[in-house]
Design a protein around this motif. Structure first.
Motif, PDB file in Angstrom:
ATOM      1  N   GLU A 199       0.878  -1.177   0.000  1.00 25.85           N
ATOM      2  CA  GLU A 199       0.000   0.000   0.000  1.00 25.85           C
ATOM      3  C   GLU A 199       0.911   1.220   0.000  1.00 25.85           C
ATOM      4  O   GLU A 199       1.625   1.451   0.957  1.00 25.85           O
ATOM      5  CB  GLU A 199      -0.892   0.002   1.241  1.00 25.85           C
ATOM      6  N   HIS A 244       2.784  -0.286   3.722  1.00 26.28           N
ATOM      7  CA  HIS A 244       2.464  -1.576   4.336  1.00 26.28           C
ATOM      8  C   HIS A 244       2.710  -2.699   3.337  1.00 26.28           C
ATOM      9  O   HIS A 244       2.291  -2.597   2.190  1.00 26.28           O
ATOM     10  CB  HIS A 244       0.986  -1.617   4.752  1.00 26.28           C
ATOM     11  N   ARG A 270      -4.003  -0.442  14.653  1.00 24.46           N
ATOM     12  CA  ARG A 270      -3.329   0.192  13.521  1.00 24.46           C
ATOM     13  C   ARG A 270      -1.883   0.528  13.823  1.00 24.46           C
ATOM     14  O   ARG A 270      -1.169   1.005  12.962  1.00 24.46           O
ATOM     15  CB  ARG A 270      -4.072   1.474  13.097  1.00 24.46           C
ATOM     16  N   GLU A 296       0.638  -8.274   7.833  1.00 27.33           N
ATOM     17  CA  GLU A 296       0.842  -6.944   7.268  1.00 27.33           C
ATOM     18  C   GLU A 296       2.047  -6.311   7.963  1.00 27.33           C
ATOM     19  O   GLU A 296       1.981  -5.977   9.150  1.00 27.33           O
ATOM     20  CB  GLU A 296      -0.430  -6.124   7.513  1.00 27.33           C
TER      21      GLU A 296
HETATM   22 MG    MG Z   1      -3.461  -2.049   5.375  1.00 30.76          MG
END
Ligand code: MG
Ligand code: ADP
Length: 728
Positions: free
Chosen positions: A214, A341, A459, A471
């Motif tokens: 990402e 990410h 997060r 991730e």
């Molecule tokens: Mg993500």
């Protein structure tokens, strides 16, 4: 007059709307400029096509005869698409991509010319690339490196150039790029994971690691960006007072995208479609003028190439739209930084995602095997993983605002935590039938198939399980994904190899059933890797203290973090898997510490220049205005002038004080730079830059930013944060 800033601002007022032609249906244009299966079938003989397929799937070599056929087909295809040149496209250790274009054009004996591109030119090239960093491996006098075709990543046409993805190696065989070790790591994990996957399904013949990155970035008006020497030379602002409005209202995140930015994104996505980069998601990020682009995930090598290519395309398309795209992890102080990410998983040749919880206990045992082995690998090599994402620019981000901390930990969510806690209670040795039934029904059988919602909450974790993939969030936005992907795939490969040996030993020596053995080994791993699991918020002293107790590393700076690259355990890891030799490993470490020192050196110089040549002279001019004003008041009011000139006189003094501190800071910083430059050892030099030079940045900046608030806006030469961040 501070003309540049105001010229730049004026230029942004009337930005023309750039007409972006909406592509035909995406499915129709996708991969149009890629020498993919469709194009190959059309332009290659059956045998050549099969030979490429065989190379992609099984890593077999393509013989020279066939290469001649392939190159001819590739050339015909490229010329039919308007290509005039070809290049071997590679990823040197500078972290960007490199290319050197040659024309297809060749003269003939009779004075004519033909288009030529032979197998030799396809397979191997010798770019005179002796200026790329090589950490002393490649003595530039004795040999040059060469590039060699990587058939697993298809050739593509970019502009009018046929680009052939290649590796870049020395004649002596050492890797000089990011791709070579990655390919070796991918091969290792394929072998290791396939062997383990066969416990569950004999039909698995190959395991492909998958990657979905990402990409976060900032888009700044080009004229404004160009007006700032720090952005031009370092990719970030070295000074600049915070804007009165920043990101506190959260009104940018997922907000509606402005026309101009949307046009940029559409244009970019059109290009991506042609190049076969499967971008899918776009949205605003948290900080003003910050955005994100994410693709559908792909096989890792291809995904890495696509991200490198994308970054290049992004910069070029930005030019067309009068934007500058900033990939720096922290271009602006006080607002969020950018990351990249890396979503990672393992896909089998039978179409199964090995990190996807299944609907049956057996499928879940497979899931748990790969899930727990990954956690164990991260636990054992957390420091190397941290090293894989270390860079001068990412140092600003790790730990700041909402980015993950410099401590590597794994987040798995409460449901899976419960499962692991239960599994830990498995008894040693053979399991009774009742135990096994209980385990399968009540623990393994209860893993919900859809974990996505539950696991996506946290997060801040640097390494999180998000339902069917891990991730790796600590990766920086400028990074070449090859580095973290090489490490991650290598450590999991090593772990899976060890796992298989342990399980097989229990089966053979202790006559255990296969699943008993697997449960037993996994149970041990859960215990051994408990310290790496962390479900809380990764900020603040509490976690730092706790992490220290758990003996987790907390390497906050790049030189500190990079040490793990040359640990004995790292060298053993890479050598045992055939990924890199000690020489290659040490060369890479040297290149990275050198790069670190150079980046800080450049930033130090730029900051010194801006502060001395822009900030101080401007402040003195303003101070002179104040002095003139005070002088005038004295002329008019005589002795009682102070009553009217008090504030001005305070300002005059304040300006002088700031100037004095800045000047002293710069002088001291330059002295430290001189000392650092005198150090021969690259690592020590990096530490000197980190510990002795960099600390001056904040102090100098602080006083420059104070002056920005005091000095008349009309004469301030540096484009301000509010202008950079809120011009759309
Ligand atoms: Mg993500
Ligand atoms: P977000 O993390 O922003 O909520 P998603 O979780 O939907 O978004 O996906 C983020 C990225 O993860 C996308 O690039 C997607 O392609 C990728 N991804 C999804 N599944 C996998 C997988 N099995 N392997 C690798 N990447 C994946």
């Amino acid at each position: 007059m501070s003309t540049l800033r105001f010229h730049a601002i004026k230029e942004t007022f009337n930005r023309p709307v750039i007409d972006v032609k909406e592509a035909e249906r995406r499915s129709e244009v996708f991969g149009k400029n890629v020498f993919n299966n469709g194009a190959m079938r059309q332009y290659l003989t059956k045998d050549s096509y099969k030979s490429v397929q065989d190379a992609v799937e099984n890593g077999s070599k393509i013989n020279r005869n066939v290469a001649d056929h392939i190159s001819t087909g590739m050339k015909e295809w490229a010329i039919s698409k308007g290509a005039t040149h070809y290049t071997h496209w590679f990823q040197p250790l500078t972290g960007t991509t490199a290319e050197k274009h040659d024309a297809f054009f060749e003269t003939t004996d009779d004075g004519g010319a033909i288009e030529k591109f032979g197998g030799g030119q396809l397979v191997q090239q010798e770019p005179d690339a002796s200026s790329f960093p090589n950490g002393g491996i490649r003595n530039t006098f004795e040999a040059r490196g060469y590039t060699a075709w990587d058939p697993t990543s298809p050739a593509f046409i970019y502009g009018t150039t046929l680009c052939i993805p290649t590796v870049f190696v020395a004649y002596t065989g050492e890797a000089l790029d990011n791709k070579t070790p990655l390919l070796r790591a991918l091969q290792s994990i394929d072998q290791a994971a396939t062997a383990v996957a066969k416990y569950f399904d004999k039909n698995v013949t190959k395991v492909n690691p998958t990657l979905g990155w990402e990409q976060e970035y900032f888009l700044i008006d080009r004229a404004l960006a160009k007006s700032r020497p720090d952005i031009n030379l370092t990719g970030r602002t070295l000074l600049g007072h915070a804007s009165a409005k920043g990101q506190q209202l959260d009104d940018h995140y997922f907000g509606s995208i402005t026309r101009r930015v949307l046009d940029y994104m559409r244009d970019l996505e059109n290009e991506c479609m042609l190049l076969g980069i499967p971008v899918k998601t776009r949205h605003n990020e948290v900080a003003p003028n910050q955005f994100e682009l994410a693709p559908i995930f792909e096989e890792t090598n291809l995904a890495v190439d696509h991200n490198s290519l994308l970054m290049d395309v992004m910069a070029k398309v930005a030019d067309r739209h009068e934007f500058k795209v900033l990939f720096h992890e922290k271009p602006f102080a006080g607002v969020n930084g950018s990351g990249k990410h890396n979503n990672w998983s393992l896909a089998t040749s039978t179409g199964i995602n090995l990190l996807q919880p299944g609907s049956t206990p057996m499928k879940n045992l497979q899931f748990l095997t790969f899930f727990i082995n990954t956690i164990k690998a991260v636990n054992d090599y957390e420091e190397l993983l941290r090293a894989s994402i270390a860079s001068a620019s990412n140092d600003h981000r790790l730990g700041a605002n909402e980015a993950p901390p410099a401590i590597i930990s794994v987040f798995i969510g409460s449901q899976l935590t419960n499962v692991l806690d239960e599994l830990e209670k498995v008894k040693n040795g053979k399991l009774s039938p009742e135990d096994k039934t209980d385990l399968k029904l009540n623990v393994v059988g209860k893993i919900p198939e859809i974990l996505l919602d539950n696991t996506d909450r946290n997060r801040t974790s640097p390494f999180a399980f998000t339902g069917n993939k891990f991730e790796f969030r600590a990766v920086g936005s400028t990074a070449n994904c090859a580095k973290p992907m090489t490490v991650l795939n290598a450590i999991v490969a090593k772990q899976l190899i060890d796992f298989k040996v342990e399980v097989d030993t229990l089966i053979k020596d202790k006559k255990m059933k296969k699943d008993d053995a697997i449960f037993n080994v996994l149970k041990g791993y859960i215990k051994d890797s408990k310290r790496i699991r962390f479900e809380g918020d990764g900020y603040g002293d509490a976690w730092e203290k706790e992490a220290k107790k758990r003996k987790l590393s907390n390497n906050k700076t790049t030189p500190e973090a990079l040490k793990a690259q040359i640990f004995k355990s790292t060298i053993e890891l890479y050598e045992s898997l055939g990924i890199m030799s000690k020489v290659e490993i040490e060369a890479r470490h040297e290149i990275e510490v050198e790069e670190y020192a150079m980046r800080i050196q450049i930033e130090g110089r730029v900051l010194g220049d801006i502060a001395r040549n822009h900030v101080i002279p401007t402040s003195i001019r303003y101070q002179n205005l104040l002095i003139e004003n005070v002088q005038g008041l004295k002329d008019i009011y005589g002795k009682s002038f102070k009553k009217y000139a008090k504030e001005q006189m305070n300002l005059i003094e304040a300006i002088s004080n700031h100037i004095e501190t800045i000047n002293k800071g710069i002088t001291d910083m330059i002295n430290e730079r001189k000392k650092a430059n005198g150090i021969d050892n690259a690592e020590k030099k990096a530490f000197a830059y980190c510990d002795n030079v960099k600390p001056y940045f904040d102090e100098i900046r602080y006083h420059c930013d104070k002056l920005e608030l005091l000095v008349d806006d009309e004469i301030w030469p540096l484009t301000k944060y509010r202008e950079l961040l809120f011009t759309r």
